[in-house]
Design an enzyme around this catalytic site. Structure first.
Site, PDB file in Angstrom:
ATOM      1  N   GLU A 125      -8.331  -5.876   4.987  1.00 33.92           N
ATOM      2  CA  GLU A 125      -7.854  -5.892   3.226  1.00 33.92           C
ATOM      3  C   GLU A 125      -6.403  -5.910   2.445  1.00 33.92           C
ATOM      4  O   GLU A 125      -6.896  -6.988   1.219  1.00 33.92           O
ATOM      5  CB  GLU A 125      -8.232  -3.352   2.558  1.00 33.92           C
ATOM      6  CG  GLU A 125      -9.201  -3.649   3.828  1.00 33.92           C
ATOM      7  CD  GLU A 125      -8.809  -2.036   3.687  1.00 33.92           C
ATOM      8  OE1 GLU A 125      -9.450  -0.422   2.714  1.00 33.92           O
ATOM      9  OE2 GLU A 125      -9.211  -1.644   4.944  1.00 33.92           O
TER      10      GLU A 125
ATOM     11  N   ARG B 144      -2.394  -1.958  -3.223  1.00 39.39           N
ATOM     12  CA  ARG B 144      -3.653  -1.686  -2.731  1.00 39.39           C
ATOM     13  C   ARG B 144      -4.124  -0.487  -4.042  1.00 39.39           C
ATOM     14  O   ARG B 144      -3.262   0.312  -4.558  1.00 39.39           O
ATOM     15  CB  ARG B 144      -4.012  -1.038  -1.606  1.00 39.39           C
ATOM     16  CG  ARG B 144      -5.122  -0.303  -1.895  1.00 39.39           C
ATOM     17  CD  ARG B 144      -4.652   0.359   0.064  1.00 39.39           C
ATOM     18  NE  ARG B 144      -6.148   1.612   0.196  1.00 39.39           N
ATOM     19  CZ  ARG B 144      -6.561   2.385   0.482  1.00 39.39           C
ATOM     20  NH1 ARG B 144      -5.163   3.580   1.834  1.00 39.39           N
ATOM     21  NH2 ARG B 144      -8.062   3.098   0.664  1.00 39.39           N
TER      22      ARG B 144
ATOM     23  N   ARG C 118     -13.450  14.720   8.449  1.00 35.43           N
ATOM     24  CA  ARG C 118     -14.241  15.157   7.163  1.00 35.43           C
ATOM     25  C   ARG C 118     -15.658  14.864   7.557  1.00 35.43           C
ATOM     26  O   ARG C 118     -16.321  14.789   8.217  1.00 35.43           O
ATOM     27  CB  ARG C 118     -14.481  14.393   5.865  1.00 35.43           C
ATOM     28  CG  ARG C 118     -12.358  14.194   5.279  1.00 35.43           C
ATOM     29  CD  ARG C 118     -12.403  12.678   5.309  1.00 35.43           C
ATOM     30  NE  ARG C 118     -11.323  11.758   5.035  1.00 35.43           N
ATOM     31  CZ  ARG C 118     -11.478   9.848   4.280  1.00 35.43           C
ATOM     32  NH1 ARG C 118     -11.947  10.291   3.598  1.00 35.43           N
ATOM     33  NH2 ARG C 118     -10.423  10.020   4.981  1.00 35.43           N
TER      34      ARG C 118
ATOM     35  N   ASN D  27       0.672  -0.987  -0.199  1.00 32.60           N
ATOM     36  CA  ASN D  27       0.157   0.275   0.331  1.00 32.60           C
ATOM     37  C   ASN D  27       0.549   1.298  -0.144  1.00 32.60           C
ATOM     38  O   ASN D  27       1.607   1.456   0.844  1.00 32.60           O
ATOM     39  CB  ASN D  27      -0.691  -0.757   1.782  1.00 32.60           C
ATOM     40  CG  ASN D  27      -1.603   0.960   1.249  1.00 32.60           C
ATOM     41  OD1 ASN D  27      -1.132   1.986   0.093  1.00 32.60           O
ATOM     42  ND2 ASN D  27      -2.402   1.028   2.267  1.00 32.60           N
TER      43      ASN D  27
ATOM     44  N   HIS E  52     -13.583   2.394   0.481  1.00 32.73           N
ATOM     45  CA  HIS E  52     -12.974   1.005   0.650  1.00 32.73           C
ATOM     46  C   HIS E  52     -13.907  -0.504   0.577  1.00 32.73           C
ATOM     47  O   HIS E  52     -14.558  -0.894   1.347  1.00 32.73           O
ATOM     48  CB  HIS E  52     -14.025   1.486   2.294  1.00 32.73           C
ATOM     49  CG  HIS E  52     -14.277   2.662   3.316  1.00 32.73           C
ATOM     50  ND1 HIS E  52     -14.654   2.853   3.643  1.00 32.73           N
ATOM     51  CD2 HIS E  52     -12.780   3.131   3.732  1.00 32.73           C
ATOM     52  CE1 HIS E  52     -14.059   4.550   4.181  1.00 32.73           C
ATOM     53  NE2 HIS E  52     -12.569   4.481   4.184  1.00 32.73           N
TER      54      HIS E  52
END
Ligand code: AMP
Length: 402
Positions: free
Chosen positions: A385, A91, A241, A7, A180
């Site tokens: 993941e 990823r 956020r 990643n 996601h």
């Protein structure tokens, strides 16, 4: 077969090496502060002591070389040589409309990822540096790309289009993509396995609640709608956020506060959400702690946060005309019994009945936290993941199409 999962961010690179025969992690680690004067490498081989080194790593090529050195080191290494690594899986945040599945890296695939730089300017260029760095260091090793957006490519146009002039979609691909996806897919598969039912037979709402947060409605085993949109800013309130807000606020605030586009962008992505409302932190642990000490702003942040999760659950139950399973995953979803309780308490009309004792149990396993009588099953499902990226990489390299 051994698969290295990477990643790559702009100044960091995380890795995990999997043995796919039994899906075990042989080693994991990260390189941080790439391009800065003192980069930090942390290598964690299970069963051996962790290693931390400070060195000068000015680019991703050197970072990948360092990872290989760690993995093959005579003392803290876990493989004898680089030749033991059969494939690398990356990823990738944005796959646009092109990537509906994971893909083997070719010149064409790289070109398509480059075309998506505009849609994910902070992420995709960094991922590409990771791909190129592996190509330089391991020229004969096949690479696979796994996209955060791919799972959501099954959304119908009623879910993914914005009600704005269609020319913007045609010219600039302005639409909802969702993120996601790798996590929502992995946890929904795990949940179906736990319940012993085919995924296709269950109406699920998956709540991935970590630093970033998104909810996904999963119908017939596919993503039907998801809360993040063209960027990961839409949807639920998050650590820093805003999530959903009236778009007219943007020009209004820019005008009143004399802000530039980049300043308003930074305000909504980095200085909003729980951090802004609590004035304390974006970290749920600190919010819950402050709430326990009677801090009113922390309580307001928590209440707004959980209220918005409940609203999405209600919306998705309506969108699918029912719900069989609600699941919680990621940092907050897996660890915060307080958050799960607050969300589930307000949705009893749906047939959700939380078992407090089960909710308070801490475990790394999939678990049910609803009562036996609850019409809707509520589960906590640890996400992984990296494992899904490793599985896709393994399948594609073995020639099983994805
Ligand atoms: P993630 O983005 O999935 O890694 O989640 C990170 C977030 O999980 C952190 O910012 C914390 O707010 C949250 N988190 C981790 N552990 C706990 C915990 N025990 N209780 C509440 N929140 C937690």
């Amino acid at each position: 077969m051994k698969v290295l999962v990477i990643n790559a961010g702009s100044s960091s690179l995380k890795y995990q090496l999997y043995n796919m025969e039994n899906e075990t992690v042989l080693a994991s680690g990260r390189v941080e502060r790439i391009g800065m004067d003192s980069s930090i490498v942390t290598h964690e081989p299970p069963g051996k002591p962790d290693v931390t080194q400070v060195s000068e790593i000015l680019d991703h090529i050197t970072a990948v070389k360092k990872v290989i050195d760690m993995l093959t080191h005579p003392e803290h290494g876990v493989v004898a040589s680089m030749e033991e690594i059969d494939a690398v899986g990356h990823r990738i945040v944005h796959g646009g409309e092109v990537f509906k599945n994971s893909a083997l890296v070719t010149a064409d695939v790289k070109q398509e990822i480059r075309k998506l730089f505009d849609l994910a300017p902070l992420h995709n260029p960094a991922h590409m540096m990771g791909i190129n760095a592996v190509e330089t260091n391991m020229p004969n090793v096949p690479q696979v790309v796994v996209f955060d957006t791919a799972f959501h490519q099954t959304m119908p146009n009623t879910s993914y289009l914005y009600p704005i002039p269609k020319v913007l979609y045609r010219r600039h691909k302005v639409r909802r993509y969702g993120f996601h996806g790798t996590s929502h897919l992995y946890v929904s598969q795990q949940a179906a396995k736990y319940l012993g039912k085919p995924l296709e037979s269950l109406k699920m709402i998956s709540c991935h609640i970590g630093n970033g947060a998104s909810a996904t409605a999963i119908l017939d085993g596919k993503s039907f709608d998801t809360s993040m949109g063209m960027t990961p800013l839409e949807g639920l309130m998050m650590g820093t956020r805003s999530g959903d807000l009236d778009p007219a606020i943007v020009p209004y605030v820019m005008n009143k506060e004399d802000l530039t586009l980049s300043e308003v962008n930074s305000m909504l992505n980095k200085h909003s959400g729980m951090l802004a409302i609590s004035g304390i932190s974006s970290d749920m642990r600190e919010i819950v702690e402050a709430m326990g000490e009677g801090d009113a702003n922390a309580k307001l942040a928590f209440d707004m946060y959980t209220y918005r999760v409940r609203k999405y659950i209600g919306a998705y139950a309506a969108a699918m005309n029912g719900v069989d399973v609600i699941l919680f995953t990621a940092g907050v979803g897996e660890n915060s019994n307080v958050l799960r309780k607050a969300v589930c308490e307000g949705i009893s009309f749906l047939g959700v009945e939380l078992d407090e004792e089960r909710n308070n149990i801490r475990s790394k396993e999939v678990r049910e936290i609803s009562t036996d009588a609850s019409r809707v099953k509520v589960l906590v499902v640890p996400t992984n993941e990296e494992l899904l990226i490793a599985r896709d990489t393994y399948a594609i390299v073995k020639g099983e199409s994805k």
